[in-house]
Design a protein around this motif. Structure first.
Motif, short mmCIF file in Angstrom:
data_model
loop_
_atom_site.label_atom_id
_atom_site.label_comp_id
_atom_site.label_asym_id
_atom_site.label_seq_id
_atom_site.Cartn_x
_atom_site.Cartn_y
_atom_site.Cartn_z
N VAL A 161 0.88 -1.18 0.00
CA VAL A 161 0.00 0.00 0.00
C VAL A 161 0.92 1.22 0.00
O VAL A 161 1.39 1.68 1.03
N ILE A 162 1.16 1.73 -1.19
CA ILE A 162 2.21 2.74 -1.38
C ILE A 162 1.64 3.95 -2.11
O ILE A 162 1.00 3.82 -3.16
N THR A 163 1.92 5.13 -1.57
CA THR A 163 1.57 6.39 -2.23
C THR A 163 2.80 7.26 -2.30
O THR A 163 3.57 7.35 -1.33
N HIS A 164 3.02 7.88 -3.43
CA HIS A 164 4.15 8.80 -3.58
C HIS A 164 4.05 9.90 -2.53
O HIS A 164 2.96 10.43 -2.27
N PRO A 165 5.17 10.26 -1.88
CA PRO A 165 5.13 11.29 -0.82
C PRO A 165 4.48 12.60 -1.23
O PRO A 165 3.93 13.31 -0.38
N ASP A 166 4.54 12.95 -2.51
CA ASP A 166 3.92 14.20 -2.97
C ASP A 166 2.41 14.09 -3.11
O ASP A 166 1.74 15.10 -3.40
N HIS A 167 1.85 12.89 -2.92
CA HIS A 167 0.42 12.70 -3.17
C HIS A 167 -0.31 12.04 -2.00
O HIS A 167 -1.41 11.52 -2.18
N THR A 168 0.29 12.05 -0.81
CA THR A 168 -0.39 11.47 0.34
C THR A 168 -1.56 12.36 0.78
O THR A 168 -1.60 13.56 0.48
N GLY A 169 -2.50 11.75 1.47
CA GLY A 169 -3.64 12.49 1.98
C GLY A 169 -4.72 12.77 0.95
O GLY A 169 -5.65 13.55 1.23
N GLU A 170 -4.65 12.15 -0.21
CA GLU A 170 -5.62 12.41 -1.27
C GLU A 170 -6.60 11.25 -1.46
O GLU A 170 -7.36 11.23 -2.42
#
Length: 225
Positions: A161-170
């Motif tokens: 479960v991976i999200t790019h640091p620039d796109h977390t919280g979306e």
């Protein structure tokens, strides 16, 4: 008499069932082919330390799920990650805002780039071949993924479960975990996952989606001295 559940030893049963062809077996211990993931487990009261010595020659470090292994003098415990093992048994009903893409070989370079940024230690060159992987793209860039890792006859693990640091919280992880779990349920299997007990934000997300904690399980990172 207590009869162990398969989820008490997920690596062992995955390699005895759905991922049997990926197993490397040394006496009492099953290991994944290290091109896929560096996981091992033993299905006995105590492991044979020499089994670990043999596998250690193939990888910089590896992970034993479950009971703490007996180690030979040449190896040591580099880290212990205590995880909650969580499961969900009912379809997850949410509103999907973003398009979810089932990833294929053409997406593999982008997937590996994202993994190296966020989650490099557990992911190997063929980890994404263990099951289905799904992603969300923004402006033609892969920004979030979730996939399947360990698999048994009746259970499939939700992982990566991976999200790019620039796109977390979306909200990407929420959508991808729900989509992946629902796809597993459609196979008439039960989704499960592992999350570090200290990862409170992830735990809260999984609970909101309907996952319940089944047990705690240790993940022992082993390396040569």
């Amino acid at each position: 008499m207590y009869i162990p559940h398969k989820l008490d030893n997920p690596v062992w049963y995955s390699l005895a069932e759905s991922h049997e062809k990926l197993a490397i077996t040394y006496n009492k211990t099953h290991f994944y082919n290290p091109e896929y993931c560096a996981f091992g487990a033993f299905n006995a009261v105590a492991n044979d330390p020499q089994d670990l010595v043999l596998y250690a020659k193939t990888v910089p470090s590896f992970f034993i799920f479950g009971a703490k292994p007996i180690l030979p003098e040449s190896l040591y415990v580099k880290d212990e990650l205590l995880c909650y093992q969580m499961i969900v048994k009912q379809p997850i009903v949410i509103s999907y805002v973003d398009e979810i893409t089932k990833l294929n070989q053409s997406h593999r370079p982008e997937l590996l780039v994202l993994v190296k940024i966020v989650y490099p230690e557990y992911f190997k060159s063929k980890t994404a071949d263990l099951g289905n992987y799904y992603g969300i793209f923004k402006d033609h860039q892969l920004v979030a993924i979730t996939g399947e890792r360990m698999q048994m006859d009746d259970f499939i693990e939700v992982s990566a479960v991976i999200t790019h640091p620039d796109h977390t919280g979306e909200g990407y992880a929420k959508q991808l975990v729900a989509h992946t779990a629902n796809a597993i349920l459609k196979q008439n299997k039960t989704p499960f996952l592992h999350v570090a007990t200290a990862n409170n934000s992830a735990i809260k997300l999984y609970e909101k989606l309907g996952f319940n904690t089944r047990t705690t399980i240790s993940n022992w990172q082993i390396a040569e001295k």
